[in-house]
Every structure is written in structure tokens, then in C-alpha cells.
Design a protein around this motif. Sequence first.
Motif, short mmCIF file in Angstrom:
data_model
loop_
_atom_site.label_atom_id
_atom_site.label_comp_id
_atom_site.label_asym_id
_atom_site.label_seq_id
_atom_site.Cartn_x
_atom_site.Cartn_y
_atom_site.Cartn_z
N GLU A 1 -6.54 -6.63 -5.48
CA GLU A 1 -6.78 -5.26 -5.03
C GLU A 1 -7.93 -5.28 -4.03
N SER B 1 -8.27 1.16 -2.31
CA SER B 1 -7.56 2.13 -3.14
C SER B 1 -6.06 2.07 -2.85
N SER B 2 -5.27 1.79 -3.88
CA SER B 2 -3.81 1.65 -3.75
C SER B 2 -3.45 0.63 -2.67
N ASP C 1 0.85 -1.18 0.00
CA ASP C 1 0.00 0.00 0.00
C ASP C 1 0.89 1.24 0.00
N GLN D 1 2.84 8.41 -4.20
CA GLN D 1 1.77 8.35 -5.20
C GLN D 1 2.33 8.03 -6.57
#
Length: 338
Positions: free
Chosen positions: A306, A309-310, A72, A231
Motif C-alpha cells: 500500500e 489511500s486506496s 487504485d 469505492q
Amino acid sequence: VSASVGWQPTALSEMALKPLLEQREVQVALFKSADYASKVTPSDTDLQAWYKDHTAQYQVPEQASIEYLVLDLPAVRARITINEDDLRTYYKENGARLAGVQQERRASHILINAPKTMPAAEREAAKAKANELLAQVKAEPANFASVAKAHSQDPGSAPQGGDLGFFARGAMVPEFEQIAFSLNKGEISDVVETEFGYHIIQLTDTKEPAIPSFDALRPKIEEALKDQQAQRQFAEAAENFTNSVYEQSESLSPTAEKLGLTIQRADNVQRIPGPNAVAPLNNERFLEALFSSDSLSNQRNTDAVEFGSSQLVSGRIVAYTPAKQLGLDEVRDQVRAQ
């Protein structure tokens, strides 16, 4: 306006009011099952019958002990080191914003009203008037205040020679703000069109905020840069993670070492998550991959899944116990109690 209430017979009134005014006295006898349980002795036949009718209650679901890896943003961020030059460049460009201080400008303006609803011909006349006044103040900048008092159509600032006082970004309409913050002190703009009409702006003063030192802001700058780089770097890390857990499917260790991740362990993991399960052990896609036939039989890594998110996870089963029906002898005390 008043409303009349019709006459009601006494008997009808009493029927309506009596239930509201009545009282009741009751007695309650409470029989607790626990007080009688000790007096009940089920026979073996009773136990067998109960067990036969409720066999589904006496099953141990399949469960597994697993290892898993999570990728993550915090995991990517933990490996990032920011060099000194980047820190100082960021301070120079963003120090005021990080400190929560803003530059301020003081300006005067001359406004010729020309709202968008004004007929085109009148708007053209207003623009011509603004250009005429612009020529005057460009020729004699020292007369800006007197021209504003005589001709500006902004009733709030015209009496003060067009002075608007100090303001920060966000206080004025965008077209006005953009020009005001691009002028040098004493400089006069060309005609600026906004939703209110045509402006001539003169920058009269600037106020630069006191920005804390680089050392004082360094922790904030480092946090901000790490967030930005995490990011940007996550996509590449996610691709490496996905490829590695697939290509080296016999173990999670190579992927953990390559990406600086920590292998985590969980016991008693079930195909259907319990109410207290937390991510990623409550993610249906991850559990489906864990309990797939390939994962169970070969104990290979699951594909990267997944789960937010991320957030990616891959796991592998290290020990597995299939579902089991418990015999009556194993649950006899439980059956008797029930």
C-alpha cells in the motif's frame, strides 16, 4: 503622554550618526578558476592521489529494470458499467442535488419565546401558551395570520402575520427545517421546540426547482455512480490483487488480465529514490520489497504494498545490475576535471 529625551554630548551623537552617513569606495579583483584550469596539468600521481581520497564518488549504485502493477480507484472504476435502470433511479432521487438546485418552502410561524436559559416554570408556561394558540389556529386555520400578529413574539415576522418568505434547506434551525419540509401546503404543525422557544408552523407555499432533463444530467449521474461503486468494489479488488500477485508470483500477467490492469515498466530504479522519482517508485516500502533478497535472487513478484489511500502496487525485477566501483582508468577524465 510625552516622553522627555535626555541631552546627549556632541561627540556621542557624532559616533552614532557618522557610520550612517559615511561612504566607502572599493575595488574588486575577480579571479575565475576557469581562467586558470587550462594552465593546470595534474600528474598521474596527482590523479591517483585524488582518486584514492575520493573513491566513494566513483561508484555506480545498484539499479534494476522492473515491471509493476498498480491497483487504485481509477483502475477499478474503469471496469464499471452502469445499467440504465440505475441511472434513471439515481436521477429521480438525486437530480435536483446534481443540478445544484434546491426545493424552497414558504412558511409562517407563531413563536413563543423560551430560550434554554429561561427558568423551567416559565418555559412550561410558554409551552402551555403555545399549545393554547395551536388549538386556536387548528380550529380556524384561516385566522393564522391574525393570531400571529397578535401573539407571536418574533418581532421580524409578527407584523407580516408570521410570514417568513421562501427559504431553502440550511436557512433555518434543524428542528424547524425538518417540520417545514415535511408539511403539505396549508398544513399546520404541532408545537415545535427549538433553541428560540416554541413554534407553530404553517406551510403556505412550495417552490419546486426546474431540474434539467435526464439526458442533460446523464454524464454527471454516470460519473457519480461509478465513483460510488468503485469505492464499494475496491476492497474486493484489493483482496484479489493481493492474493493473485502472491499465488502466481512468477509473473504479473495473470493478475493484470484478471483485473484489467496494465503492466508498467521502469528502468534505472534504485534502492534509494532520486529527487525526481514519483509514486510508487519513491515509496520506501515498495523499494525495500523490490530489492529484498527473495526478489533479487528469484525475480518473484513482491507482495502487494500500500503506497497511498486506496493504492496498491506489486512489482518484479526483470534485470539487475549490482553496485560497482569504477576504476581510475574509467573515470580518469572526470578525476582530472575535478
